[in-house]
Design an enzyme around this catalytic site. Structure first.
Site, PDB file in Angstrom:
ATOM      1  N   ARG A   1      -0.637  -9.124  13.224  1.00 18.16           N
ATOM      2  CA  ARG A   1      -1.173  -8.011  12.420  1.00 18.16           C
ATOM      3  C   ARG A   1      -2.111  -8.538  11.336  1.00 18.16           C
ATOM      4  O   ARG A   1      -3.113  -7.909  11.005  1.00 18.16           O
ATOM      5  CB  ARG A   1      -0.025  -7.207  11.800  1.00 18.16           C
TER       6      ARG A   1
ATOM      7  N   ARG B   1      11.969  -2.734  11.229  1.00 17.47           N
ATOM      8  CA  ARG B   1      10.747  -2.363  11.947  1.00 17.47           C
ATOM      9  C   ARG B   1      10.399  -3.437  12.956  1.00 17.47           C
ATOM     10  O   ARG B   1      10.259  -4.604  12.607  1.00 17.47           O
ATOM     11  CB  ARG B   1       9.586  -2.213  10.940  1.00 17.47           C
TER      12      ARG B   1
ATOM     13  N   ARG C   1      11.448  -7.068   4.719  1.00 17.22           N
ATOM     14  CA  ARG C   1      11.440  -5.667   5.171  1.00 17.22           C
ATOM     15  C   ARG C   1      12.037  -5.562   6.582  1.00 17.22           C
ATOM     16  O   ARG C   1      12.709  -4.591   6.909  1.00 17.22           O
ATOM     17  CB  ARG C   1      10.007  -5.112   5.154  1.00 17.22           C
TER      18      ARG C   1
ATOM     19  N   LYS D   1       0.820  -1.216   0.000  1.00 21.19           N
ATOM     20  CA  LYS D   1       0.000   0.000   0.000  1.00 21.19           C
ATOM     21  C   LYS D   1       0.856   1.270   0.000  1.00 21.19           C
ATOM     22  O   LYS D   1       0.591   2.190  -0.754  1.00 21.19           O
ATOM     23  CB  LYS D   1      -0.906   0.043   1.252  1.00 21.19           C
TER      24      LYS D   1
ATOM     25  N   ARG E   1      -9.338   1.540   9.279  1.00 22.80           N
ATOM     26  CA  ARG E   1      -8.991   0.152   9.571  1.00 22.80           C
ATOM     27  C   ARG E   1     -10.078  -0.540  10.397  1.00 22.80           C
ATOM     28  O   ARG E   1      -9.970  -1.739  10.640  1.00 22.80           O
ATOM     29  CB  ARG E   1      -7.713   0.131  10.420  1.00 22.80           C
TER      30      ARG E   1
HETATM   31  P1  AMP Z   1       1.114   0.410   8.917  1.00 22.31           P
HETATM   32  O1  AMP Z   1       2.325   1.202   8.612  1.00 22.31           O
HETATM   33  O2  AMP Z   1      -0.111   0.892   8.175  1.00 22.31           O
HETATM   34  O3  AMP Z   1       1.318  -1.070   8.774  1.00 22.31           O
HETATM   35  O4  AMP Z   1       0.771   0.669  10.462  1.00 22.31           O
HETATM   36  C1  AMP Z   1       1.676   0.299  11.487  1.00 22.31           C
HETATM   37  C2  AMP Z   1       0.972   0.283  12.834  1.00 22.31           C
HETATM   38  O5  AMP Z   1       0.465   1.599  13.128  1.00 22.31           O
HETATM   39  C3  AMP Z   1      -0.252  -0.615  12.905  1.00 22.31           C
HETATM   40  O6  AMP Z   1       0.080  -1.959  13.179  1.00 22.31           O
HETATM   41  C4  AMP Z   1      -1.042   0.031  14.036  1.00 22.31           C
HETATM   42  O7  AMP Z   1      -0.465  -0.260  15.296  1.00 22.31           O
HETATM   43  C5  AMP Z   1      -0.795   1.513  13.772  1.00 22.31           C
HETATM   44  N1  AMP Z   1      -1.826   2.048  12.848  1.00 22.31           N
HETATM   45  C6  AMP Z   1      -1.623   2.536  11.590  1.00 22.31           C
HETATM   46  N2  AMP Z   1      -2.781   2.943  11.042  1.00 22.31           N
HETATM   47  C7  AMP Z   1      -3.742   2.704  11.969  1.00 22.31           C
HETATM   48  C8  AMP Z   1      -5.155   2.896  12.008  1.00 22.31           C
HETATM   49  N3  AMP Z   1      -5.816   3.418  10.957  1.00 22.31           N
HETATM   50  N4  AMP Z   1      -5.811   2.518  13.123  1.00 22.31           N
HETATM   51  C9  AMP Z   1      -5.179   2.005  14.182  1.00 22.31           C
HETATM   52  N5  AMP Z   1      -3.847   1.789  14.213  1.00 22.31           N
HETATM   53  C10 AMP Z   1      -3.135   2.136  13.116  1.00 22.31           C
END
Ligand code: AMP
Length: 192
Positions: A142, A131, A125, A11, A86
């Protein structure tokens, strides 16, 4: 417009390509949370434990953050959301925000990717970027959180007639082309 799909579906990469081509900001809640953790802000302090565990940050925190960001000037001409909404509560908050602006969503792109492929991508990654939430057991969690809390949103947007599903497996440019065609079918032209 928004991009939806499991962690590791690409994404972020696709959001950047589309944002450049469309001239609208790509907004990644994950990136904003990571910046806040890095800068040791209050928001970062509150979000960190959830992120490290692979859980969603609570809706109230996330919705406030997004409302703030979408209210900034650079979003006036449109925006591309990556990783938000989400949860169903986040859909509600986004709907409310858009209604308040007299705006509406143009398209939702689902990047479809097989869980095994995603786990392998995230393993790489983890080696490249370090990360903490790319650790394999956290990745599996996740994916579960995605399946339980986020995947149901796909139906919501399908019922609204906004959803285009795109195969997320392949070379980056190839996937971008697929998104371009899906948007073209909706009358949205993405400049090259
Ligand atoms: P991502 O980079 O989108 O994979 O997000 C990394 C982490 O950030 C996720 O595993 C959540 O802990 C938090 N996070 C990102 N976007 C959201 C969201 N829309 N709602 C809740 N937590 C989020």
């Amino acid at each position: 417009m928004l991009l939806i799909g499991p962690p590791g579906a690409g994404k972020g990469t696709q959001a950047h390509a589309l944002s450049d081509a469309l001239g609208v900001p790509a907004i990644s809640t994950g990136d904003i949370f990571r910046d806040n953790v890095r800068n040791e802000t209050e928001l970062g302090r509150q979000a960190k434990a959830y992120m490290d565990a692979g859980d969603n940050v609570p809706d109230s925190l996330t919705n406030d953050l997004v409302r703030d960001r979408l209210g900034q000037d650079d979003c006036a001409g449109g925006f591309l959301l990556d990783g938000y909404p989400r949860t169903t509560d986040q859909v509600r908050a986004l709907d409310e925000f858009l209604a308040g602006q007299g705006a509406s969503m143009d398209a939702v792109i689902e990047l479809v990717a097989d869980p095994d492929v995603v786990v392998e991508r995230l393993r790489k990654r983890a080696l490249d970027q370090g990360r903490a939430d790319d650790d394999e057991s956290v990745v599996r969690h996740r994916l579960t959180v995605y399946r339980e809390q986020t995947a149901p949103l796909i139906d919501v947007y399908a019922q609204r007639g906004l959803l285009s599903q795109v195969d997320g497996i392949g070379e980056i440019d190839q996937v971008t082309e697929r998104i371009r065609s899906a948007l073209a079918e909706r009358g949205i032209r993405v400049p090259a």
